[in-house]
Design a protein around this motif. Structure first.
Motif, PDB file in Angstrom:
ATOM      1  N   ALA A 180      -7.403   4.010 -79.073  1.00  0.00           N
ATOM      2  CA  ALA A 180      -6.193   4.076 -77.972  1.00  0.00           C
ATOM      3  C   ALA A 180      -5.722   5.189 -77.727  1.00  0.00           C
ATOM      4  N   ALA A 181      -5.440   5.999 -78.795  1.00  0.00           N
ATOM      5  CA  ALA A 181      -5.233   7.535 -78.421  1.00  0.00           C
ATOM      6  C   ALA A 181      -5.817   8.386 -77.524  1.00  0.00           C
ATOM      7  N   ALA A 182      -7.517   8.148 -77.681  1.00  0.00           N
ATOM      8  CA  ALA A 182      -8.330   8.478 -76.597  1.00  0.00           C
ATOM      9  C   ALA A 182      -8.086   8.247 -75.541  1.00  0.00           C
ATOM     10  N   LEU A 183      -8.075   6.958 -75.321  1.00  0.00           N
ATOM     11  CA  LEU A 183      -7.777   6.186 -74.054  1.00  0.00           C
ATOM     12  C   LEU A 183      -6.424   6.902 -73.230  1.00  0.00           C
ATOM     13  N   GLY A 184      -5.357   6.785 -73.954  1.00  0.00           N
ATOM     14  CA  GLY A 184      -4.093   7.405 -73.804  1.00  0.00           C
ATOM     15  C   GLY A 184      -4.197   8.958 -73.258  1.00  0.00           C
ATOM     16  N   SER A 185      -5.153   9.658 -74.090  1.00  0.00           N
ATOM     17  CA  SER A 185      -5.280  11.141 -73.412  1.00  0.00           C
ATOM     18  C   SER A 185      -5.946  11.205 -72.446  1.00  0.00           C
ATOM     19  N   ILE A 186      -7.236  10.392 -72.245  1.00  0.00           N
ATOM     20  CA  ILE A 186      -7.751  10.575 -70.863  1.00  0.00           C
ATOM     21  C   ILE A 186      -6.839  10.132 -69.672  1.00  0.00           C
ATOM     22  N   LEU A 187      -6.161   9.154 -69.863  1.00  0.00           N
ATOM     23  CA  LEU A 187      -5.235   8.607 -68.636  1.00  0.00           C
ATOM     24  C   LEU A 187      -4.057   9.763 -68.516  1.00  0.00           C
ATOM     25  N   LEU A 188      -3.645  10.401 -69.426  1.00  0.00           N
ATOM     26  CA  LEU A 188      -2.599  11.521 -69.417  1.00  0.00           C
ATOM     27  C   LEU A 188      -3.121  12.601 -68.531  1.00  0.00           C
ATOM     28  N   VAL A 189      -4.573  12.989 -68.866  1.00  0.00           N
ATOM     29  CA  VAL A 189      -5.367  14.287 -68.167  1.00  0.00           C
ATOM     30  C   VAL A 189      -5.517  13.714 -66.734  1.00  0.00           C
ATOM     31  N   VAL A 190      -5.929  12.525 -66.403  1.00  0.00           N
ATOM     32  CA  VAL A 190      -6.064  11.984 -65.324  1.00  0.00           C
ATOM     33  C   VAL A 190      -4.810  12.051 -64.185  1.00  0.00           C
ATOM     34  N   VAL A 191      -3.972  11.660 -64.890  1.00  0.00           N
ATOM     35  CA  VAL A 191      -2.443  11.722 -64.138  1.00  0.00           C
ATOM     36  C   VAL A 191      -1.899  13.187 -63.876  1.00  0.00           C
ATOM     37  N   LEU A 192      -2.332  13.844 -64.783  1.00  0.00           N
ATOM     38  CA  LEU A 192      -1.904  15.564 -64.623  1.00  0.00           C
ATOM     39  C   LEU A 192      -2.860  15.997 -63.764  1.00  0.00           C
ATOM     40  N   GLY A 193      -4.104  15.545 -63.587  1.00  0.00           N
ATOM     41  CA  GLY A 193      -5.090  16.178 -62.725  1.00  0.00           C
ATOM     42  C   GLY A 193      -4.530  15.728 -61.286  1.00  0.00           C
ATOM     43  N   LEU A 194      -4.209  14.281 -61.265  1.00  0.00           N
ATOM     44  CA  LEU A 194      -3.738  14.022 -59.728  1.00  0.00           C
ATOM     45  C   LEU A 194      -2.551  14.620 -59.193  1.00  0.00           C
ATOM     46  N   TYR A 195      -1.816  14.864 -60.141  1.00  0.00           N
ATOM     47  CA  TYR A 195      -0.471  15.525 -59.912  1.00  0.00           C
ATOM     48  C   TYR A 195      -0.766  16.977 -59.288  1.00  0.00           C
ATOM     49  N   TRP A 196      -1.792  17.715 -60.276  1.00  0.00           N
ATOM     50  CA  TRP A 196      -1.900  18.866 -59.685  1.00  0.00           C
ATOM     51  C   TRP A 196      -2.596  19.183 -58.167  1.00  0.00           C
ATOM     52  N   CYS A 197      -3.555  17.959 -57.819  1.00  0.00           N
ATOM     53  CA  CYS A 197      -4.052  17.776 -56.485  1.00  0.00           C
ATOM     54  C   CYS A 197      -3.020  17.464 -55.628  1.00  0.00           C
ATOM     55  N   TYR A 198      -2.131  16.620 -55.804  1.00  0.00           N
ATOM     56  CA  TYR A 198      -1.009  16.421 -54.959  1.00  0.00           C
ATOM     57  C   TYR A 198      -0.209  17.609 -54.636  1.00  0.00           C
ATOM     58  N   ASP A 199      -0.003  18.425 -55.807  1.00  0.00           N
ATOM     59  CA  ASP A 199       0.847  19.680 -55.567  1.00  0.00           C
ATOM     60  C   ASP A 199      -0.074  20.659 -54.615  1.00  0.00           C
ATOM     61  N   LYS A 200      -1.355  20.697 -54.765  1.00  0.00           N
ATOM     62  CA  LYS A 200      -2.054  21.723 -54.059  1.00  0.00           C
ATOM     63  C   LYS A 200      -2.223  21.172 -52.549  1.00  0.00           C
ATOM     64  N   ILE A 201      -2.275  19.872 -52.316  1.00  0.00           N
ATOM     65  CA  ILE A 201      -2.446  19.479 -50.831  1.00  0.00           C
ATOM     66  C   ILE A 201      -1.164  19.240 -50.264  1.00  0.00           C
ATOM     67  N   VAL A 202      -0.232  18.763 -50.711  1.00  0.00           N
ATOM     68  CA  VAL A 202       1.162  18.252 -50.442  1.00  0.00           C
ATOM     69  C   VAL A 202       2.097  19.518 -50.641  1.00  0.00           C
ATOM     70  N   GLY A 203       2.051  19.960 -51.756  1.00  0.00           N
ATOM     71  CA  GLY A 203       3.319  20.809 -52.122  1.00  0.00           C
ATOM     72  C   GLY A 203       4.448  19.918 -52.966  1.00  0.00           C
ATOM     73  N   ILE A 204       4.601  20.314 -54.237  1.00  0.00           N
ATOM     74  CA  ILE A 204       5.664  19.450 -55.006  1.00  0.00           C
ATOM     75  C   ILE A 204       7.093  19.906 -54.474  1.00  0.00           C
ATOM     76  N   ASP A 205       7.001  21.147 -54.016  1.00  0.00           N
ATOM     77  CA  ASP A 205       8.517  21.553 -53.407  1.00  0.00           C
ATOM     78  C   ASP A 205       8.852  20.821 -52.109  1.00  0.00           C
ATOM     79  N   ASN A 206       7.918  20.140 -51.429  1.00  0.00           N
ATOM     80  CA  ASN A 206       7.968  19.473 -50.298  1.00  0.00           C
ATOM     81  C   ASN A 206       8.820  18.071 -50.771  1.00  0.00           C
ATOM     82  N   VAL A 207       8.765  17.895 -51.936  1.00  0.00           N
ATOM     83  CA  VAL A 207       9.302  16.288 -52.438  1.00  0.00           C
ATOM     84  C   VAL A 207      10.713  16.490 -52.747  1.00  0.00           C
TER      85      VAL A 207
END
Length: 529
Positions: A498-525
């Protein structure tokens, strides 16, 4: 500096509260994804002996491994830890849980194979006081503390306290196996059970350990020249070795269960003997660690990558649905008169006044084949009674229910941004010749994009971690990875996975957040202003 310190002191209680109640538990849970202490802590001697075994031969380990297993497992069975060990290893190879459980019940019988003949050779071996006198002495304080530490690690209990017993250094050298088993017994009897060691009969493992020592010719020779406490009984046992079982503990274990003679079983135990393991993370991506390396699981067992992909895709679909439905509502709220907009805003916020469980259960009533929606469609003649829509226990039901639940989280950020867009901008565009659509698409919509970004982040992150709604209306095809995490925490108790699944999910979300910031820019939110 004084002002900064004052500000720090003001926020310190909240910071400490967040660290203690939020960050520390999360880090502790994430650490479980690589932690594997239960194997080396429960059978430490076996792990050390097993490290010298070459599993590539296909043969089971040597006798020394089985001897260590008997001493370790007997102690673990007394502490009721052998079942935990079996459950841990059963995650990697099915059948190990029942193997450890059934063997734990047979350890006394194995020890009695040596106990009965030893007591026949000399009745003194029946008396706990005799054993205490023979094993006690001086010089074994360090040995006692070492066994105490191992016992504490194995049992997860505080083993501090006076034992009322110190093993003799001479007996430790003379009978090393017996000293280990008797010291473990003394620690458990004195600290865990609160008994007087001298008055208690030793564990059956002590007799088995003495049988181990008597198979060593050097030990037999040393016993014949020994003149300490219990010398006559030990010399009698050494003189009558032929009355003791003429087989070893390897045969005794395989007699109890033939699986103990399987090299595959021992390969799994050895593979998961280190205190840290990548096994949980490999299982999280449908791979497994084997003696031959990392391999993919059989296709019919590959579920987690499918669940991760389903979670991401459905979270995106739900986010897109909320944008499509929420944008017109937010535009309406931002452009209607204040009195009317306030009434509609109450309707938007009304779901928050109702329990999430109640709202999800209501959708279950609405979506089932005999539910309200199907009944209306049949009554109107849109569908036949025999061809009712299947809207429950699938991805469709999950998307519908979660879109309704998360829609306010899209509407509110959109509304807060749209409220700040001056109406004069569109009027100016129209005065310059733009049509209604051009004025909206070229002037109004770009200014509302920060609200779409804020709402999308809120909805997507909430959706990707939801488990109550998919659990109730999702069935087999509509559940998320979060449902599997909840299952392993509350039902299978496989917290490492369960901890490993949660860790992977956390990394995936952070990765998508990073991609969103690079493409859209979190400052524009923006959430407004």
């Amino acid at each position: 500096m004084r002002q900064k310190m004052r500000a720090l002191m003001l926020v310190a209680p909240l910071l400490i509260f967040v660290v203690v109640t939020f960050i520390v538990p999360i880090l502790s849970m994430l650490f479980r994804s690589v932690e594997n202490d239960i194997v080396p802590n429960t059978i430490p001697g076996t792990v050390i002996a097993l490290s010298q075994w070459d599993g590539s031969s296909g043969e089971p380990p040597h006798e020394n491994v089985y001897r260590n297993l008997y001493i370790d497992l007997f102690k673990a069975e007394e502490a009721k830890q052998h079942t935990r060990l079996g459950s841990r290893l059963n995650y990697e190879q099915s059948g190990l849980s029942s193997l450890f459980r059934t063997t734990g019940r047979s350890l006394d019988d194995i020890g009695e194979l040596w106990q009965d003949p030893l007591e026949d050779i000399d009745p003194n071996f029946e008396e706990g006081s005799f054993w205490f006198e023979m094993m006690s002495g001086t010089g074994g304080e360090d040995f006692l503390e070492t066994r105490r530490e191992l016992m504490a690690l194995m049992s997860d209990e505080d083993m501090s306290g006076d034992v009322g017993f110190v093993p003799s250094e001479e007996i430790i050298q003379l009978l090393p196996w017996t000293a280990r088993a008797y010291t473990d017994f003394a620690l458990w009897a004195a600290i865990r059970d609160g008994d007087t060691v001298a008055e208690e009969d030793p564990w059956e493992s002590v007799y088995g350990a003495l049988g181990m020592d008597l198979t060593n010719p050097d030990t037999v020779s040393a016993i014949n020249s020994y003149n300490g406490a219990g010398a006559s009984a030990l010399q009698a046992a050494a003189a009558n070795i032929d009355q003791l079982p003429q087989f070893g503990f390897r045969e005794a274990f395989t007699e109890e269960d033939k699986d103990w003679g399987s090299a595959d079983i021992w390969a799994t135990i050895k593979l998961y003997s280190p205190s840290m393991t990548p096994g949980y993370f490999l299982n999280s991506v449908d791979m497994t660690l084997t003696p031959d390396g990392i391999v993919m699981k059989p296709e019919n067992q590959q579920i987690y990558t499918t669940l991760f992909m389903r979670t991401l895709i459905m979270a995106l679909i739900i986010t897109a649905s909320c944008i499509v439905l929420g944008y017109p509502v937010a535009w309406l709220l931002a452009n209607l008169p204040m009195r009317t907009a306030s009434i509609l805003m109450i309707l938007v916020l009304l779901p928050f006044w109702t329990s999430l469980l109640v709202r999800t259960s209501a959708w279950k009533v609405l979506l089932q084949q005999q539910g309200v929606i199907n009944e209306i469609l049949v009554w109107l003649g849109f569908v036949n009674d025999a061809d009712r829509l299947v809207l429950m226990n699938n991805a469709t039901g999950t998307v519908i229910a979660m879109t309704h639940i998360l829609l306010p989280f899209m509407i509110l950020p959109l509304y807060s941004v749209m409220k700040t867009i001056p109406p004069s901008y569109q009027r100016a565009a129209k005065s310059l010749g733009a049509t209604n659509w051009t004025a909206f698409w070229r002037v109004y919509f770009p200014q509302s994009v920060p609200g779409i970004g804020a709402g999308s982040i809120l909805v997507f992150i909430l959706a990707i971690g939801y488990y109550i709604t998919p659990e109730i209306v999702g069935g087999t095809d509509g559940v998320f990875i979060s449902n599997r995490i909840a299952y392993h925490i509350s039902s299978s108790l496989n917290w490492g996975l369960a901890a490993a699944l949660g860790s992977i999910l956390l990394v995936v979300v952070l990765g998508l957040y990073w991609c969103y910031d690079k493409i859209v820019g979190i400052d524009n939110v923006k959430l407004g202003g």
